[in-house]
Scaffold this motif. Structure first.
Motif, mmCIF file in Angstrom:
data_model
loop_
_atom_site.group_PDB
_atom_site.id
_atom_site.type_symbol
_atom_site.label_atom_id
_atom_site.label_comp_id
_atom_site.label_asym_id
_atom_site.label_seq_id
_atom_site.Cartn_x
_atom_site.Cartn_y
_atom_site.Cartn_z
ATOM 1 N N PHE A 8 -12.609 -5.433 -5.473
ATOM 2 C CA PHE A 8 -11.753 -4.868 -4.438
ATOM 3 C C PHE A 8 -12.476 -3.649 -3.878
ATOM 4 O O PHE A 8 -13.136 -2.907 -4.617
ATOM 5 N N HIS A 24 -9.239 0.209 -6.760
ATOM 6 C CA HIS A 24 -10.019 0.722 -5.638
ATOM 7 C C HIS A 24 -9.239 1.810 -4.882
ATOM 8 O O HIS A 24 -9.773 2.835 -4.529
ATOM 9 N N ARG A 25 -7.940 1.564 -4.683
ATOM 10 C CA ARG A 25 -7.114 2.531 -3.934
ATOM 11 C C ARG A 25 -6.887 3.785 -4.767
ATOM 12 O O ARG A 25 -6.935 4.912 -4.260
ATOM 13 N N SER A 60 -9.558 -10.083 4.614
ATOM 14 C CA SER A 60 -8.652 -10.326 3.484
ATOM 15 C C SER A 60 -7.201 -10.537 3.895
ATOM 16 O O SER A 60 -6.507 -11.389 3.343
ATOM 17 N N ALA A 61 -6.723 -9.755 4.866
ATOM 18 C CA ALA A 61 -5.304 -9.833 5.241
ATOM 19 C C ALA A 61 -4.987 -11.125 5.989
ATOM 20 O O ALA A 61 -3.835 -11.550 6.030
ATOM 21 N N PHE A 68 0.447 -6.761 -5.159
ATOM 22 C CA PHE A 68 0.565 -7.551 -3.936
ATOM 23 C C PHE A 68 -0.767 -8.253 -3.675
ATOM 24 O O PHE A 68 -1.720 -8.108 -4.457
ATOM 25 N N GLY A 69 -0.810 -9.022 -2.602
ATOM 26 C CA GLY A 69 -2.052 -9.647 -2.152
ATOM 27 C C GLY A 69 -2.748 -10.466 -3.226
ATOM 28 O O GLY A 69 -2.155 -11.367 -3.838
ATOM 29 N N TYR A 70 -4.000 -10.112 -3.486
ATOM 30 C CA TYR A 70 -4.828 -10.895 -4.408
ATOM 31 C C TYR A 70 -4.692 -10.458 -5.867
ATOM 32 O O TYR A 70 -5.409 -10.964 -6.728
ATOM 33 N N ASP A 71 -3.802 -9.533 -6.160
ATOM 34 C CA ASP A 71 -3.643 -9.050 -7.544
ATOM 35 C C ASP A 71 -3.446 -10.173 -8.569
ATOM 36 O O ASP A 71 -3.994 -10.098 -9.669
ATOM 37 N N LYS A 111 0.837 -1.209 0.000
ATOM 38 C CA LYS A 111 0.000 0.000 0.000
ATOM 39 C C LYS A 111 0.867 1.252 0.000
ATOM 40 O O LYS A 111 0.579 2.214 -0.706
ATOM 41 N N ASP A 115 -8.480 0.908 4.939
ATOM 42 C CA ASP A 115 -8.763 -0.519 5.064
ATOM 43 C C ASP A 115 -9.301 -0.985 3.728
ATOM 44 O O ASP A 115 -10.093 -0.288 3.088
ATOM 45 N N SER A 116 -8.833 -2.137 3.303
ATOM 46 C CA SER A 116 -9.228 -2.611 1.981
ATOM 47 C C SER A 116 -9.296 -4.126 1.972
ATOM 48 O O SER A 116 -8.868 -4.779 2.928
ATOM 49 N N GLY A 117 -9.809 -4.656 0.878
ATOM 50 C CA GLY A 117 -9.887 -6.105 0.755
ATOM 51 C C GLY A 117 -10.663 -6.494 -0.476
ATOM 52 O O GLY A 117 -11.057 -5.639 -1.279
ATOM 53 N N LYS A 120 -2.597 -0.042 -12.916
ATOM 54 C CA LYS A 120 -3.342 -0.431 -11.699
ATOM 55 C C LYS A 120 -3.818 0.818 -10.952
ATOM 56 O O LYS A 120 -4.968 0.904 -10.544
ATOM 57 N N LYS A 131 -8.084 2.214 12.784
ATOM 58 C CA LYS A 131 -6.670 2.524 12.483
ATOM 59 C C LYS A 131 -6.415 4.019 12.642
ATOM 60 O O LYS A 131 -5.414 4.435 13.218
ATOM 61 N N GLU A 161 -8.112 -5.302 14.323
ATOM 62 C CA GLU A 161 -9.198 -4.871 13.414
ATOM 63 C C GLU A 161 -10.474 -5.611 13.786
ATOM 64 O O GLU A 161 -10.743 -6.684 13.285
HETATM 65 P P1 IMP Z 1 -5.760 -4.445 5.544
HETATM 66 O O1 IMP Z 1 -6.493 -3.326 4.873
HETATM 67 O O2 IMP Z 1 -4.405 -4.040 5.988
HETATM 68 O O3 IMP Z 1 -6.577 -5.104 6.607
HETATM 69 O O4 IMP Z 1 -5.463 -5.584 4.481
HETATM 70 C C1 IMP Z 1 -6.008 -5.585 3.238
HETATM 71 C C2 IMP Z 1 -5.711 -6.899 2.561
HETATM 72 O O5 IMP Z 1 -6.561 -6.948 1.403
HETATM 73 C C3 IMP Z 1 -4.281 -6.974 2.018
HETATM 74 O O6 IMP Z 1 -3.427 -7.596 2.919
HETATM 75 C C4 IMP Z 1 -4.480 -7.776 0.747
HETATM 76 O O7 IMP Z 1 -4.518 -9.136 1.041
HETATM 77 C C5 IMP Z 1 -5.860 -7.354 0.276
HETATM 78 N N1 IMP Z 1 -5.754 -6.205 -0.642
HETATM 79 C C6 IMP Z 1 -6.090 -4.899 -0.405
HETATM 80 N N2 IMP Z 1 -5.822 -4.139 -1.461
HETATM 81 C C7 IMP Z 1 -5.274 -4.944 -2.380
HETATM 82 C C8 IMP Z 1 -4.762 -4.702 -3.675
HETATM 83 O O8 IMP Z 1 -4.688 -3.571 -4.188
HETATM 84 N N3 IMP Z 1 -4.310 -5.784 -4.319
HETATM 85 C C9 IMP Z 1 -4.340 -7.040 -3.790
HETATM 86 N N4 IMP Z 1 -4.777 -7.308 -2.574
HETATM 87 C C10 IMP Z 1 -5.244 -6.267 -1.862
#
Ligand code: IMP
Length: 207
Positions: A128, A191-192, A95-96, A163-166, A12, A79-81, A186, A53, A41
């Motif tokens: 997302f 979403h971000r 998600s995390a 990263f993550g689910y990309d 992020k 916060d995202s997911g 991206k 947060k 969380e």
């Molecule tokens: P948190 O917002 O720190 O609780 O975690 C958000 C989780 O959602 C991340 O650890 C990822 O697994 C997933 N996530 C959020 N945004 C993205 C993204 O832009 N790409 C891929 N995975 C994401």
């Protein structure tokens, strides 16, 4: 103007650094102040968790005066997911940590692919979600900005960007995974990126 990113997630941080590159703001993160602990969380929505947060880091920053008082200081919590329709909206706010603390991102992606093994291509919708909360250090004002990115869960892991689910998410209108897109692409559709665009318009009065 200083913006302190209230996140421990390096993926992020990298994205926010790119997104704000062309704007007159100085970004720092809670890492820069040696803050490595995170709040629990406990919220059931992205908005509730972003608020947790925001308030958690705001208290530490105010108490320790971790800011340059000669300029305007804002705190950005996020916060995202990902929400997957065929999994009734899971992983969502989990998600995390989906699948338990023992899994890394690849493990979580494989878990989802396994759960979705028998799901047809028409039923693989996902999105997302990003909720950004921003406040000034004195808490005179606070705003919320939401962004969504719609798409589908793919059948395999593709790409090594992001990263993550990309790597398992194919954004609507694209033929490749989010993890295969160039970072600047991206940022335009994510979403971000979309939540940040609203923030930039409101806070920096820019497009
Ligand atoms: P948190 O917002 O720190 O609780 O975690 C958000 C989780 O959602 C991340 O650890 C990822 O697994 C997933 N996530 C959020 N945004 C993205 C993204 O832009 N790409 C891929 N995975 C994401």
């Amino acid at each position: 103007m200083n913006i302190i990113l209230a996140t421990q997630n390096r993926g992020k941080v990298e994205e926010f650094n790119r997104i704000f590159l062309d704007y007159p703001v100085r970004l720092s993160t809670v890492f820069d102040y040696g803050i490595t602990h995170e709040p629990e969380e406990t919220g059931v929505t992205f908005s509730e968790n972003a608020q947790i947060k925001l308030e958690y880091y705001l208290k530490i920053i105010q108490k320790n005066k971790f800011y340059d008082s000669s300029t305007k200081n804002l705190l950005l919590a996020e916060d995202s997911g990902i929400e997957i329709k065929a999994l009734n909206g899971e992983p969502g706010v989990f998600s995390a940590r989906y699948g338990g603390e023992g899994l890394d991102s690849t493990g979580r992606n494989n878990l989802i692919l396994k759960k979705m093994e028998d799901v047809s291509s028409e039923n693989r919708k996902a999105r997302f979600v990003c909720c950004i909360k921003m406040a000034d250090i004195e808490m005179n004002f606070q705003y919320e900005f939401i962004g969504h990115c719609e798409g589908l869960i793919m059948n395999n892991i593709y790409g090594s960007n992001g990263f993550g689910y990309d790597p398992i998410f194919k954004p609507l209108g694209y033929n490749v995974s989010m993890g295969s897109l160039k970072p600047e692409v991206k940022d335009k559709i994510s979403h971000r990126g979309l939540a940040s665009k609203k923030l930039i318009k409101k806070i920096l009065n820019a497009r």
